[in-house]
Write a protein that holds these residues in place. Structure first.
Motif, PDB file in Angstrom:
ATOM      1  N   LYS A  63       0.836  -1.209   0.000  1.00  0.00           N
ATOM      2  CA  LYS A  63       0.000   0.000   0.000  1.00  0.00           C
ATOM      3  C   LYS A  63       0.868   1.255   0.000  1.00  0.00           C
ATOM      4  O   LYS A  63       0.607   2.213  -0.723  1.00  0.00           O
ATOM      5  CB  LYS A  63      -0.920   0.018   1.222  1.00  0.00           C
ATOM      6  CG  LYS A  63      -2.137  -0.873   1.118  1.00  0.00           C
ATOM      7  CD  LYS A  63      -3.197  -0.264   0.224  1.00  0.00           C
ATOM      8  CE  LYS A  63      -4.463  -1.122   0.264  1.00  0.00           C
ATOM      9  NZ  LYS A  63      -5.345  -0.862  -0.877  1.00  0.00           N
ATOM     10  N   ARG A 107      -7.243   2.115   2.924  1.00  0.00           N
ATOM     11  CA  ARG A 107      -7.775   0.870   3.506  1.00  0.00           C
ATOM     12  C   ARG A 107      -9.217   1.072   3.963  1.00  0.00           C
ATOM     13  O   ARG A 107     -10.034   0.154   3.931  1.00  0.00           O
ATOM     14  CB  ARG A 107      -6.925   0.446   4.717  1.00  0.00           C
ATOM     15  CG  ARG A 107      -5.537  -0.044   4.384  1.00  0.00           C
ATOM     16  CD  ARG A 107      -4.817  -0.525   5.638  1.00  0.00           C
ATOM     17  NE  ARG A 107      -4.680   0.534   6.623  1.00  0.00           N
ATOM     18  CZ  ARG A 107      -3.650   1.381   6.684  1.00  0.00           C
ATOM     19  NH1 ARG A 107      -2.675   1.285   5.790  1.00  0.00           N
ATOM     20  NH2 ARG A 107      -3.605   2.316   7.613  1.00  0.00           N
ATOM     21  N   ASP A 108      -9.489   2.271   4.460  1.00  0.00           N
ATOM     22  CA  ASP A 108     -10.828   2.632   4.926  1.00  0.00           C
ATOM     23  C   ASP A 108     -10.950   4.150   4.778  1.00  0.00           C
ATOM     24  O   ASP A 108     -10.051   4.816   4.275  1.00  0.00           O
ATOM     25  CB  ASP A 108     -11.042   2.188   6.383  1.00  0.00           C
ATOM     26  CG  ASP A 108      -9.913   2.646   7.312  1.00  0.00           C
ATOM     27  OD1 ASP A 108      -9.320   3.731   7.059  1.00  0.00           O
ATOM     28  OD2 ASP A 108      -9.595   1.931   8.275  1.00  0.00           O
ATOM     29  N   GLU A 109     -12.074   4.703   5.245  1.00  0.00           N
ATOM     30  CA  GLU A 109     -12.321   6.137   5.051  1.00  0.00           C
ATOM     31  C   GLU A 109     -11.279   7.010   5.749  1.00  0.00           C
ATOM     32  O   GLU A 109     -10.840   8.020   5.203  1.00  0.00           O
ATOM     33  CB  GLU A 109     -13.731   6.485   5.550  1.00  0.00           C
ATOM     34  CG  GLU A 109     -14.820   5.828   4.706  1.00  0.00           C
ATOM     35  CD  GLU A 109     -16.203   5.982   5.281  1.00  0.00           C
ATOM     36  OE1 GLU A 109     -16.408   6.894   6.106  1.00  0.00           O
ATOM     37  OE2 GLU A 109     -17.098   5.200   4.900  1.00  0.00           O
ATOM     38  N   GLU A 110     -10.858   6.599   6.940  1.00  0.00           N
ATOM     39  CA  GLU A 110      -9.865   7.379   7.687  1.00  0.00           C
ATOM     40  C   GLU A 110      -8.516   7.390   6.969  1.00  0.00           C
ATOM     41  O   GLU A 110      -7.871   8.432   6.824  1.00  0.00           O
ATOM     42  CB  GLU A 110      -9.716   6.812   9.106  1.00  0.00           C
ATOM     43  CG  GLU A 110      -8.851   7.668  10.009  1.00  0.00           C
ATOM     44  CD  GLU A 110      -8.785   7.117  11.428  1.00  0.00           C
ATOM     45  OE1 GLU A 110      -7.889   7.554  12.158  1.00  0.00           O
ATOM     46  OE2 GLU A 110      -9.617   6.258  11.798  1.00  0.00           O
ATOM     47  N   HIS A 111      -8.092   6.215   6.494  1.00  0.00           N
ATOM     48  CA  HIS A 111      -6.830   6.109   5.772  1.00  0.00           C
ATOM     49  C   HIS A 111      -6.906   6.876   4.451  1.00  0.00           C
ATOM     50  O   HIS A 111      -5.940   7.524   4.033  1.00  0.00           O
ATOM     51  CB  HIS A 111      -6.496   4.632   5.521  1.00  0.00           C
ATOM     52  CG  HIS A 111      -5.143   4.410   4.926  1.00  0.00           C
ATOM     53  ND1 HIS A 111      -4.932   3.539   3.882  1.00  0.00           N
ATOM     54  CD2 HIS A 111      -3.930   4.960   5.200  1.00  0.00           C
ATOM     55  CE1 HIS A 111      -3.643   3.545   3.556  1.00  0.00           C
ATOM     56  NE2 HIS A 111      -3.023   4.397   4.332  1.00  0.00           N
ATOM     57  N   SER A 158     -16.100  -6.447  -3.586  1.00  0.00           N
ATOM     58  CA  SER A 158     -15.852  -5.871  -2.253  1.00  0.00           C
ATOM     59  C   SER A 158     -14.879  -4.696  -2.338  1.00  0.00           C
ATOM     60  O   SER A 158     -14.983  -3.730  -1.579  1.00  0.00           O
ATOM     61  CB  SER A 158     -15.303  -6.937  -1.305  1.00  0.00           C
ATOM     62  OG  SER A 158     -14.080  -7.464  -1.813  1.00  0.00           O
ATOM     63  N   GLU A 159     -13.929  -4.778  -3.270  1.00  0.00           N
ATOM     64  CA  GLU A 159     -12.970  -3.698  -3.465  1.00  0.00           C
ATOM     65  C   GLU A 159     -13.675  -2.451  -4.001  1.00  0.00           C
ATOM     66  O   GLU A 159     -13.421  -1.329  -3.571  1.00  0.00           O
ATOM     67  CB  GLU A 159     -11.863  -4.120  -4.438  1.00  0.00           C
ATOM     68  CG  GLU A 159     -10.836  -5.053  -3.829  1.00  0.00           C
ATOM     69  CD  GLU A 159      -9.933  -4.311  -2.850  1.00  0.00           C
ATOM     70  OE1 GLU A 159      -8.860  -3.849  -3.249  1.00  0.00           O
ATOM     71  OE2 GLU A 159     -10.336  -4.180  -1.676  1.00  0.00           O
ATOM     72  N   GLU A 161     -16.768  -1.664  -3.606  1.00  0.00           N
ATOM     73  CA  GLU A 161     -17.596  -1.112  -2.514  1.00  0.00           C
ATOM     74  C   GLU A 161     -16.740  -0.263  -1.578  1.00  0.00           C
ATOM     75  O   GLU A 161     -17.132   0.840  -1.182  1.00  0.00           O
ATOM     76  CB  GLU A 161     -18.264  -2.263  -1.740  1.00  0.00           C
ATOM     77  CG  GLU A 161     -19.109  -1.822  -0.553  1.00  0.00           C
ATOM     78  CD  GLU A 161     -20.316  -0.986  -0.948  1.00  0.00           C
ATOM     79  OE1 GLU A 161     -20.616  -0.014  -0.217  1.00  0.00           O
ATOM     80  OE2 GLU A 161     -20.946  -1.294  -1.982  1.00  0.00           O
ATOM     81  N   ARG A 162     -15.556  -0.765  -1.224  1.00  0.00           N
ATOM     82  CA  ARG A 162     -14.626  -0.015  -0.368  1.00  0.00           C
ATOM     83  C   ARG A 162     -14.239   1.305  -1.036  1.00  0.00           C
ATOM     84  O   ARG A 162     -14.257   2.374  -0.404  1.00  0.00           O
ATOM     85  CB  ARG A 162     -13.368  -0.854  -0.112  1.00  0.00           C
ATOM     86  CG  ARG A 162     -12.237  -0.101   0.616  1.00  0.00           C
ATOM     87  CD  ARG A 162     -10.969  -0.962   0.720  1.00  0.00           C
ATOM     88  NE  ARG A 162     -10.388  -1.304  -0.561  1.00  0.00           N
ATOM     89  CZ  ARG A 162      -9.619  -0.498  -1.288  1.00  0.00           C
ATOM     90  NH1 ARG A 162      -9.330   0.718  -0.850  1.00  0.00           N
ATOM     91  NH2 ARG A 162      -9.127  -0.897  -2.448  1.00  0.00           N
ATOM     92  N   GLN A 165     -17.166   3.847  -1.045  1.00  0.00           N
ATOM     93  CA  GLN A 165     -17.371   4.471   0.269  1.00  0.00           C
ATOM     94  C   GLN A 165     -16.249   5.458   0.588  1.00  0.00           C
ATOM     95  O   GLN A 165     -16.486   6.518   1.173  1.00  0.00           O
ATOM     96  CB  GLN A 165     -17.462   3.388   1.360  1.00  0.00           C
ATOM     97  CG  GLN A 165     -18.688   2.494   1.256  1.00  0.00           C
ATOM     98  CD  GLN A 165     -20.002   3.271   1.248  1.00  0.00           C
ATOM     99  OE1 GLN A 165     -20.141   4.291   1.918  1.00  0.00           O
ATOM    100  NE2 GLN A 165     -20.971   2.784   0.480  1.00  0.00           N
ATOM    101  N   ASN A 166     -15.027   5.123   0.193  1.00  0.00           N
ATOM    102  CA  ASN A 166     -13.901   6.053   0.392  1.00  0.00           C
ATOM    103  C   ASN A 166     -14.133   7.351  -0.388  1.00  0.00           C
ATOM    104  O   ASN A 166     -13.883   8.448   0.123  1.00  0.00           O
ATOM    105  CB  ASN A 166     -12.585   5.413  -0.047  1.00  0.00           C
ATOM    106  CG  ASN A 166     -12.037   4.420   0.959  1.00  0.00           C
ATOM    107  OD1 ASN A 166     -12.505   4.353   2.098  1.00  0.00           O
ATOM    108  ND2 ASN A 166     -11.054   3.645   0.564  1.00  0.00           N
TER     109      ASN A 166
END
Length: 201
Positions: A63, A107-111, A158-159, A161-162, A165-166
């Motif tokens: 990453k 990786r998620d919204e925060e990252h 799933s990727e 979707e992530r 959302q990001n």
């Protein structure tokens, strides 16, 4: 009437049509005597080629290595293409920018937000407008299956979707959401009209 050069960015998950739409928007503006350059990231620099090898599964990158490579490619993009073009009096119609890096590599919204700040800290120019071609991850899956071609590293549902959302978490409030399921001609016409309004201000 003379127009100031401006910077317009098109974003969206895979299958949203942003490459096709941005190209057609650029061509439509040229027919209206609006000087512009269609540009995309990743670029064709050594960093951009490395990114494409990664996306095609030919090269493994962590990453952090992904983020570093995208930023290196963006520095090339900004210094060699975006800024000189804008200074030369042409607008930029761009397929993907640092919002993509944040959404895809986060990786998620925060990252994703951390990656966005890292790009902003580099002093990269802010777009005058960001257009998000809004397509649900489910519709994206249908489009990707129907177009065929080689699978890429982010093709898993799933990727997507992530990533979607990001995007929702990090796109600026001024982002213009465009229904990517509408007719292509309608989408292009809407964006062209909005860009013309922006250029008049």
């Amino acid at each position: 009437m003379p127009y100031n050069s401006q910077f317009f960015v098109f974003e969206g998950i895979d299958g949203s049509g942003k490459t096709t739409v941005s190209r057609l928007v650029s061509e439509a503006l040229l027919t209206k005597s609006i000087p512009n350059l269609w540009h995309r990231e990743p670029t064709d620099s050594v960093y951009g080629k490395k990114i494409r090898e990664f996306l095609q599964g030919k090269l493994k990158l962590t990453k952090e290595e992904q983020i570093e490579t995208f930023i290196a490619d963006r520095e090339y993009s900004v210094n060699e293409i975006i800024l000189p073009t804008l200074k030369g009096g042409k607008s930029i119609i761009q397929d993907r920018y640092y919002f993509s890096t944040a959404a895809y590599q986060g990786r998620d919204e925060e990252h994703a937000a951390e990656i966005l700040y890292k790009n902003e800290d580099k002093g990269f120019p802010e777009p005058n407008r960001v257009y998000f071609l809004d397509l649900s991850p489910e519709e994206s899956a249908d489009r990707r299956k129907s177009r065929g071609g080689r699978e890429e590293v982010f093709d898993e549902d799933s990727e997507q979707e992530r990533i979607y959302q990001n995007y929702l978490a990090i796109l600026p409030e001024s982002t213009i959401f465009v229904d990517a399921t509408a007719e292509l001609e309608e989408v292009v016409a809407f964006c062209v009209e909005d860009i013309l309004k922006s250029l008049e201000t």
